[in-house]
Design a protein around this motif. Structure first.
Motif, PDB file in Angstrom:
ATOM      1  N   VAL A   6      -5.623  -7.329   6.720  1.00 36.95           N
ATOM      2  CA  VAL A   6      -4.701  -6.540   5.912  1.00 36.95           C
ATOM      3  C   VAL A   6      -3.900  -5.635   6.841  1.00 36.95           C
ATOM      4  CG1 VAL A   6      -4.528  -4.677   4.213  1.00 36.95           C
ATOM      5  CG2 VAL A   6      -6.092  -6.581   3.809  1.00 36.95           C
ATOM      6  N   CYS A   7      -2.604  -5.614   6.659  1.00 31.24           N
ATOM      7  CA  CYS A   7      -1.735  -4.777   7.486  1.00 31.24           C
ATOM      8  C   CYS A   7      -1.635  -3.392   6.849  1.00 31.24           C
ATOM      9  CB  CYS A   7      -0.357  -5.417   7.627  1.00 31.24           C
ATOM     10  SG  CYS A   7       0.719  -4.562   8.789  1.00 31.24           S
ATOM     11  N   SER A   8      -2.713  -2.637   6.948  1.00 36.70           N
ATOM     12  CA  SER A   8      -2.764  -1.303   6.346  1.00 36.70           C
ATOM     13  C   SER A   8      -1.872  -0.311   7.086  1.00 36.70           C
ATOM     14  CB  SER A   8      -4.206  -0.785   6.338  1.00 36.70           C
ATOM     15  OG  SER A   8      -4.739  -0.759   7.658  1.00 36.70           O
ATOM     16  N   GLU A   9      -1.433  -0.686   8.281  1.00 37.90           N
ATOM     17  CA  GLU A   9      -0.619   0.222   9.096  1.00 37.90           C
ATOM     18  C   GLU A   9       0.762   0.510   8.495  1.00 37.90           C
ATOM     19  OE1 GLU A   9      -3.322  -2.209  11.828  1.00 37.90           O
ATOM     20  OE2 GLU A   9      -1.932  -2.619  10.174  1.00 37.90           O
ATOM     21  N   ILE A  10       1.187  -0.269   7.516  1.00 38.85           N
ATOM     22  CA  ILE A  10       2.530  -0.053   6.953  1.00 38.85           C
ATOM     23  C   ILE A  10       2.478   0.559   5.558  1.00 38.85           C
ATOM     24  CG2 ILE A  10       3.571  -1.878   8.341  1.00 38.85           C
ATOM     25  CD1 ILE A  10       3.672  -3.518   5.638  1.00 38.85           C
TER      26      ILE A  10
END
Length: 202
Positions: A160-164
């Motif tokens: 999961v690209c939680s950084e965005i």
């Protein structure tokens, strides 16, 4: 093709002011049901319940198309930066029309890739991007998730690209990378999506 980075992101890259301008601009226009792949709108019938049901198995969201130079001017420097820093160094030319996307509770986009066979002598999608327009407190769920080969394992890796999550954050990824948008569980999520083109890979 072997690549080191399957996605590359920048937190809070675009200003809140820019995000608000895009958001306000998108909301002033009438949205349409999002389709999949390169299917043309004229072959989709909103009144055909079977077509709608079939589409919703794959994707359920609303979109507005934006072809505005002022948006591209702000985002293109980040594209050039990501293409270099990620190590992709893809040959790129122009971009497709921007897609302003709205996801409400229960809406999502299932597993898919953005690239498709364009036929002979045509350009292909090489780099996709997603810009977060909403503030993190405005929604829950709706995570962008990637699936890609895992080193030393026959099973793919899911990330999961939680950084965005933060407003103004932007992620770039090769258009052939498998990804999805998980269902929204609360609130409403707005994002801006675009695909950058180039000559077919050799």
């Amino acid at each position: 093709m072997r690549i080191k980075n399957f996605y590359y992101y920048y937190k809070k890259a675009l200003s809140p002011r820019f995000c608000k301008h895009v958001l306000d601009y998108g909301l002033r226009h009438e949205s349409k049901r999002a389709l999949t792949g390169h299917k043309s709108a004229h072959v989709f019938d909103e009144q055909d319940k079977d077509q709608v049901k079939l589409l919703k198995k794959k994707r359920d969201s609303q979109v507005v198309w934006m072809d505005d130079p002022w948006i591209l001017r702000e985002i293109r420097p980040w594209l050039i930066k990501a293409n270099k820093e990620s190590g992709w160094n893809f040959q790129l030319s122009n971009a497709e029309t921007f897609q302003f996307t709205q996801y409400d509770v229960g809406q999502y986009y299932g597993w898919h890739v953005d690239s498709f066979d364009p036929g002979a002598h045509k350009q292909i999608r090489k780099i996709s991007l997603t810009l977060t327009l909403s503030k993190p407190e405005e929604y829950e769920g709706g995570e962008l998730e990637f699936s890609f080969p895992s080193a030393g394992s026959p099973k793919p890796e899911f990330r999961v690209c939680s950084e965005i999550k933060e407003q103004g954050s932007i992620v770039f990824f090769p258009s052939f990378v498998l990804h999805r948008v998980k269902p929204i569980t609360k609130g409403r999520r707005h994002s801006l999506v675009c695909w950058h083109l180039g000559d077919p890979f050799q």
